[in-house]
Every structure is written in structure tokens, then in C-alpha cells.
Design an enzyme around this catalytic site. Structure first.
Site, PDB file in Angstrom:
ATOM      1  N   GLU A 178     -12.856 -78.618  71.950  1.00 60.04           N
ATOM      2  CA  GLU A 178     -11.489 -78.274  73.021  1.00 60.04           C
ATOM      3  C   GLU A 178     -11.696 -78.739  74.407  1.00 60.04           C
ATOM      4  O   GLU A 178     -10.591 -78.328  75.108  1.00 60.04           O
ATOM      5  CB  GLU A 178     -11.789 -76.587  72.973  1.00 60.04           C
ATOM      6  CG  GLU A 178     -12.672 -76.192  74.300  1.00 60.04           C
ATOM      7  CD  GLU A 178     -13.992 -76.509  73.913  1.00 60.04           C
ATOM      8  OE1 GLU A 178     -14.851 -76.225  75.292  1.00 60.04           O
ATOM      9  OE2 GLU A 178     -14.542 -76.828  72.913  1.00 60.04           O
ATOM     10  N   CYS A 180     -21.350 -74.913  70.278  1.00 58.83           N
ATOM     11  CA  CYS A 180     -22.496 -74.738  71.186  1.00 58.83           C
ATOM     12  C   CYS A 180     -23.244 -73.554  70.920  1.00 58.83           C
ATOM     13  O   CYS A 180     -24.193 -73.733  70.022  1.00 58.83           O
ATOM     14  CB  CYS A 180     -21.701 -74.817  72.582  1.00 58.83           C
ATOM     15  SG  CYS A 180     -22.704 -75.375  73.886  1.00 58.83           S
ATOM     16  N   HIS A 193     -18.098 -79.902  72.310  1.00 61.08           N
ATOM     17  CA  HIS A 193     -17.028 -78.935  72.732  1.00 61.08           C
ATOM     18  C   HIS A 193     -15.616 -79.735  72.276  1.00 61.08           C
ATOM     19  O   HIS A 193     -14.922 -80.599  73.141  1.00 61.08           O
ATOM     20  CB  HIS A 193     -17.075 -78.689  74.203  1.00 61.08           C
ATOM     21  CG  HIS A 193     -17.914 -77.515  74.601  1.00 61.08           C
ATOM     22  ND1 HIS A 193     -17.589 -76.233  74.664  1.00 61.08           N
ATOM     23  CD2 HIS A 193     -19.208 -77.777  75.047  1.00 61.08           C
ATOM     24  CE1 HIS A 193     -18.663 -75.793  75.146  1.00 61.08           C
ATOM     25  NE2 HIS A 193     -19.566 -76.387  75.353  1.00 61.08           N
TER      26      HIS A 193
END
Length: 390
Positions: free
Chosen positions: A366, A266, A364
Site C-alpha cells: 500500500e 508486515c 508494504h
């Protein structure tokens, strides 16, 4: 219930009901298309400076659970929903959304037509806005929105980063995403320094899951200090705002390229792009949600991803369609490949140096609560460190 207003800088005004903490707040109004994860969204430091509109019409029905926070507090400037659930139904819930917002002094609004607001932002772009429970004068509320500070050029990372370095050892436990069963266990514990530009807890958990000993450092940490920790790899975290607002981070990353394996996510991806000599730009209304399709140009695989960013890395010539193979850029650090692109607008979603152990993604991997299509990228980071030590 008490009336409230959401006023935008372009003069649009939406009337609704007061939610959360009674007061007034300003920020850049954006929309998020995720159907779940409102607690993770509110506590994501990447939302510093922004008022979040949830496009899902019913928010709060599964309550709030302390286990699901992504940082030490809420960072969003305000919250907008169509309907805040009056009840919660979830065995994990410990608090009602209204109580959670009020306790955190989060000013919010419900009862507005979020579909109309979202269409307006798509057409006119993200812009400054004000949520007020105190102001009944629409013209004055609009003027306040026009005077509210924007996010271009602001160093928001400095406002959300940690004060000092610390070690992180928590893992995902029973919530760990399933990994490729062919992936061997890590050969050793890898020492990783993670830059905190606004890092989410779940990123740190995922690094631990794949075999990393993690030391988190403030955003302002210089390259010399990082190298003194003698890490096997460096991680560049997510964070809020404009990557050009953190030139000190760009300089530190520029010095670390080629010296240590680097993985960015990001804002970390954007900072890496600037460090490589590329440019960034502000998207019209950003990418915020948990359903964004991204293609890995190396394999042709499409991943559904979680995203939250208003800026992106720019090519000299915009990508008009999905490339047949990864575009290659010449930089001061050699050749850099564009590895991933958005299937929504063809913006750059991934970069990798071709002769240095460096890669990054805009989205993202995660993601919590999900999707988990991209969890393999943490294993790729491990493999990169293994290869650099071979």
C-alpha cells in the site's frame, strides 16, 4: 540553536542541535533510507518504540499536509535528521516540519552526521538510544540509553490499536495507484475484517479501492468474534515490535486459518508465520525504507518495495542465495510456500498456504508515497475471496 545529544547504549554519542519539542526521549534507534515520506513515517504506528534516523540529508523541504497522515497521531519515539529544511516549497503544504514536530511533542535532533550514524548501526546493529535537549553530560546520557526498555517481547500492538471496532469507507480518490487494466472490477462488495495491530490508513484505503467493505477490529479480538461478523476475508495489519509479544493474536489467527481467506502484511505476516508453526527472529538493523528489492519466486519478477520491520520469519536453514523455485515447508496446516525473498539479505518476504486461502508479505504493497510495484496484491486478495465463494 540549542545543543542536543543522541547517545547510544554502546557508548557512541553524536552532538547536534535541538529540533522539535524541547525535552528528552528514548527508543530503539533505526535508520530509514526513503528520500520522501517523512510525514507518513512519523505517523506509521509500526514505529512505536523507535527513534527514526532519516538517511536522506535534507528533510522537511516540502512541508506537512494533513491529508498524508497514516494514523491519528505520531507514534515514533524520536526523529533524527542531518538538516531540517528552513523553508517549505509545495502547494499542498500547510505546516513547517519544526512546527509539526513541536505541536506533536516530538523530541528530535538535527545537525549530526547521519551517514556516520547509519554506518555505525549497520555495523553494531539497532540499539537503544536517547535524544536529549536537557542533558549535557555524555556519560549520563549513555547510561540512560542503556537503561531504556527494548522492544523484544513487548506487546506494542496493544499500545497502538483501536479501542473499539469501526467501519472504514474512505478510498484513495485521485491518488489511487494504477492497476493492471486487465483486472476486472470486483463482482461484489467483499466484507473484510481488518485486525488493527497498528494499521496504516493507506492499507484501509487500498482495501476499499478494490471493492471491500472494511470493519476494523482491535488487536485483542478473538476468532469467535471475527467469525460472528461473517466476513468474506480477514486482513492482518502491520504493527510495531516483536510478534512473539502478541500471543493472543497468534492464537486467534491459528483458529481462523482455513475458515476464512487471510491476507497479512508486515507484523500480520509474522503473526501468520507463528500461527503456522514457524519461528521469527530479530534482524540486526531491520528493513526501513522505500527502495528494497524483493523477488517473487513464482514469476521471477523483482519488485521495489517499501519496508518497515525489525523482525522476520525464520526458516530452519537460512536461505543463502535466491532459490530457483519457491521453497516448500511442511506445517501443521499442510504445505506452505515461501513466495518472496529479499534480494538484499535473502530473508523471507512472502508466504502462501498451498491448500488453504492464506497468504502474506513482509513488505508494504500500500506504500505511500510509493513505490507501487506491489499494489496488485490487494487484487490477489479479492481473487482469493472470489475463488473461495465459487
Amino acid at each position: 540553536m540549542k545543543k542536543a545529544l543522541l547517545a547510544l547504549a554502546d557508548g557512541a554519542v553524536f552532538e547536534g542541535r535541538a529540533l522539535g519539542f524541547e525535552g528528552e526521549t528514548s527508543g530503539e534507534v533505526v535508520f530509514n533510507t526513503a528520500m520522501t515520506g517523512y510525514q507518513e513515517v512519523l505517523t506509521d504506528p509500526s514505529y512505536k518504540g523507535q527513534i527514526i534516523t532519516m538517511t536522506c540529508p535534507h528533510i522537511g523541504n516540502y512541508g506537512v499536509t494533513p491529508e498524508d497522515v497514516e494514523s491519528r497521531r505520531m507514534w515514533a519515539e524520536g526523529f533524527v535528521v542531518k538538516e531540517a529544511s528552513a523553508i517549505t516549497s509545495n502547494w499542498r503544504s500547510r505546516q513547517h516540519l519544526q512546527e509539526y514536530l513541536a505541536a506533536a511533542k516530538m523530541v528530535a535532533i538535527e545537525g549530526i552526521d547521519t551517514r556516520a550514524l547509519t554506518r555505525h548501526l549497520r555495523d553494531q546493529g539497532s540499539q537503544q538510544g536517547v535524544i536529549t535537549h536537557l542533558e549535557g553530560d555524555k556519560a549520563r546520557a549513555v547510561e540512560k540509553a542503556r537503561q531504556a526498555p527494548g522492544i523484544i517481547g513487548r506487546d506494542l500492538a496493544a499500545e497502538v490499536t483501536c479501542d473499539r471496532s469501526y467501519s472504514w469507507a474512505d478510498h484513495s480518490g485521485e491518488w489511487v495507484p494504477s492497476l493492471d487494466p486487465r483486472t476486472p472490477p470486483p463482482s461484489r462488495r467483499w466484507k473484510v475484517v481488518a485486525y488493527d495491530f497498528g494499521v496504516k490508513h493507506n492499507i484501509l484505503r487500498r482495501l476499499v479501492d478494490v471493492g471491500c467493505e472494511v470493519t476494523v477490529v482491535p488487536a485483542s479480538t478473538n476468532a469467535k468474534r471475527v467469525e460472528a461478523l461473517n466476513p468474506d476475508g480477514v486482513f492482518l495489519s502491520n504493527g510495531p515490535g516483536d510478534p512473539e509479544g502478541v500471543p493472543y493474536a497468534v492464537e486467534a489467527v491459528r483458529e481462523l486459518i482455513g475458515r476464512r481467506p487471510i491476507f497479512g502484511i508486515c507484523l500480520g505476516h509474522q503473526i501468520l508465520g507463528l500461527a503456522l508453526g514457524l519461528q521469527t527472529y530479530k534482524l540486526k538493523f531491520g528493513h526501513h525504507g522505500a527502495n528494497h528489492p524483493v523477488m517473487d519466486l513464482r514469476t521471477g519478477k523483482v519488485e521495489i518495495t517499501s519496508q518497515n520491520h525489525n523482525f522476520a520469519v525464520r526458516l530452519v536453514e537460512p536461505i543463502a542465495s535466491v532459490p530457483q523455485k519457491p521453497p516448500v515447508l511442511e506445517t501443521g496446516f499442510g504445505k506452505v510456500a515461501v513466495t518472496h525473498v529479499s534480494l538484499n539479505d535473502h530473508s523471507i518476504e512472502g508466504l502462501a498456504c498451498m491448500d488453504r486461502p492464506v497468504f502474506s508479505v513482509q513488505y508494504h504493497p500500500e506504500a505511500s508515497p510509493g513505490p507501487h510495484d506491489s499494489a496488485y496484491l490487494f487484487t490477489e486478495f479479492i481473487r482469493m475471496m472470489e475463488k473461495s465463494h465459487a
